[in-house]
Design a protein around this motif. Structure first.
Motif, PDB file in Angstrom:
ATOM      1  N   GLY A 175      78.192 127.518 130.530  1.00  0.00           N
ATOM      2  CA  GLY A 175      78.059 126.065 130.631  1.00  0.00           C
ATOM      3  C   GLY A 175      79.400 125.360 130.630  1.00  0.00           C
ATOM      4  N   LEU A 176      80.283 125.776 129.742  1.00  0.00           N
ATOM      5  CA  LEU A 176      81.608 125.164 129.658  1.00  0.00           C
ATOM      6  C   LEU A 176      82.415 125.401 130.932  1.00  0.00           C
ATOM      7  N   ALA A 177      82.347 126.617 131.462  1.00  0.00           N
ATOM      8  CA  ALA A 177      83.145 126.967 132.635  1.00  0.00           C
ATOM      9  C   ALA A 177      82.762 126.116 133.840  1.00  0.00           C
ATOM     10  N   VAL A 178      81.468 125.994 134.097  1.00  0.00           N
ATOM     11  CA  VAL A 178      81.017 125.211 135.254  1.00  0.00           C
ATOM     12  C   VAL A 178      81.360 123.735 135.067  1.00  0.00           C
ATOM     13  N   PHE A 212      73.288 120.705 133.410  1.00  0.00           N
ATOM     14  CA  PHE A 212      73.480 122.154 133.543  1.00  0.00           C
ATOM     15  C   PHE A 212      74.108 122.734 132.281  1.00  0.00           C
ATOM     16  N   MET A 213      75.173 122.100 131.796  1.00  0.00           N
ATOM     17  CA  MET A 213      75.876 122.637 130.633  1.00  0.00           C
ATOM     18  C   MET A 213      74.964 122.692 129.412  1.00  0.00           C
ATOM     19  N   TYR A 214      74.287 121.590 129.131  1.00  0.00           N
ATOM     20  CA  TYR A 214      73.437 121.587 127.947  1.00  0.00           C
ATOM     21  C   TYR A 214      72.168 122.407 128.162  1.00  0.00           C
ATOM     22  N   GLY A 215      71.763 122.545 129.413  1.00  0.00           N
ATOM     23  CA  GLY A 215      70.648 123.437 129.706  1.00  0.00           C
ATOM     24  C   GLY A 215      70.993 124.885 129.403  1.00  0.00           C
TER      25      GLY A 215
END
Length: 230
Positions: A175-178, A212-215
């Motif tokens: 999540g962090l990377a994207v 997306f990240m929190y998903g």
């Protein structure tokens, strides 16, 4: 107050995801309570409360920082503080999770460079009225370097991608990377090319990245197993 909350969640619907992820993180706390991620629920609640405060500053006179009507809605200072706290928090996590002394030292150096970037930005940008987006860009790049170091160590251990699906750290990292590969450039566009930001509705791209990240965070909390954490 109830009406304000309704308006808040109607206009900022994605913020509900922060609260939902926090609830899942608390429910699944036993699966990571003794790992470097043990403070993650606190960070998630801080994120939610920051967004809540930011909304009320923008829309409610009682919460506004500035008496000048031109700036009464400005809430960016709390997000600048949030950025510093967020990056330090994740630097700390990768400093704890990395095993190689050289890599851990690089995390320290990167954190110092990141904080220096924020200090230098104060001489060129007003943190009360503007995001410190150049510093955010540098801090994001450094976080991506930390992520790359983590991935390198996992590959060096012979870890296969399919075996990482129960590793909570894998989902946090994904999540962090994207998010951080794209988000700082969106902020650059928002401030340096606002017409492009508006014309292409890039705020919606930012919201998709947040979702997306929190998903991925929530998925990680739901399916992770303590024995798989590494």
């Amino acid at each position: 107050m109830i009406e304000e909350l309704y308006n808040f969640f109607s206009n900022q619907y994605y913020i509900l995801l922060y609260l939902l992820v926090w609830l899942v993180a608390v429910f699944r706390y036993r699966s990571y309570f003794d790992t470097p991620l043990k403070y993650f629920p606190i960070y998630l609640m801080y994120t939610f409360l920051t967004e809540l405060l930011g909304y009320f500053i923008s829309h409610h006179d009682d919460f506004q920082f500035f008496s000048d009507d031109r700036y009464s809605w400005h809430n960016v200072i709390i997000y600048n503080i949030y950025s510093v706290v967020t990056f330090l928090f994740f630097y700390y996590i990768y400093w704890r999770i990395l095993k190689g002394d050289k890599h851990r030292n690089w995390v320290r150096y990167g954190a110092c460079i990141s904080m220096l970037a924020y200090v230098v930005s104060l001489f060129f940008q007003d943190p009360l009225h503007m995001n410190l987006y150049y510093a955010d860009l540098i801090a994001s790049i450094i976080l991506l370097v930390n992520i790359a170091l983590y991935a390198k160590e996992k590959m060096g251990e012979g870890t296969q991608l399919h075996s990482m699906k129960y590793n909570l750290m894998f989902w946090i990292t994904l999540g962090l990377a994207v998010f951080h590969a794209i988000f700082p450039f969106l902020f650059l566009i928002a401030y340096e090319a606002p017409k492009v930001w508006a014309e292409y509705q890039l705020r919606q791209v930012l919201i998709v990245l947040i979702l997306f990240m929190y998903g991925t965070f929530m998925l990680g909390f739901l399916i992770s197993k303590r024995k798989a954490f590494r």
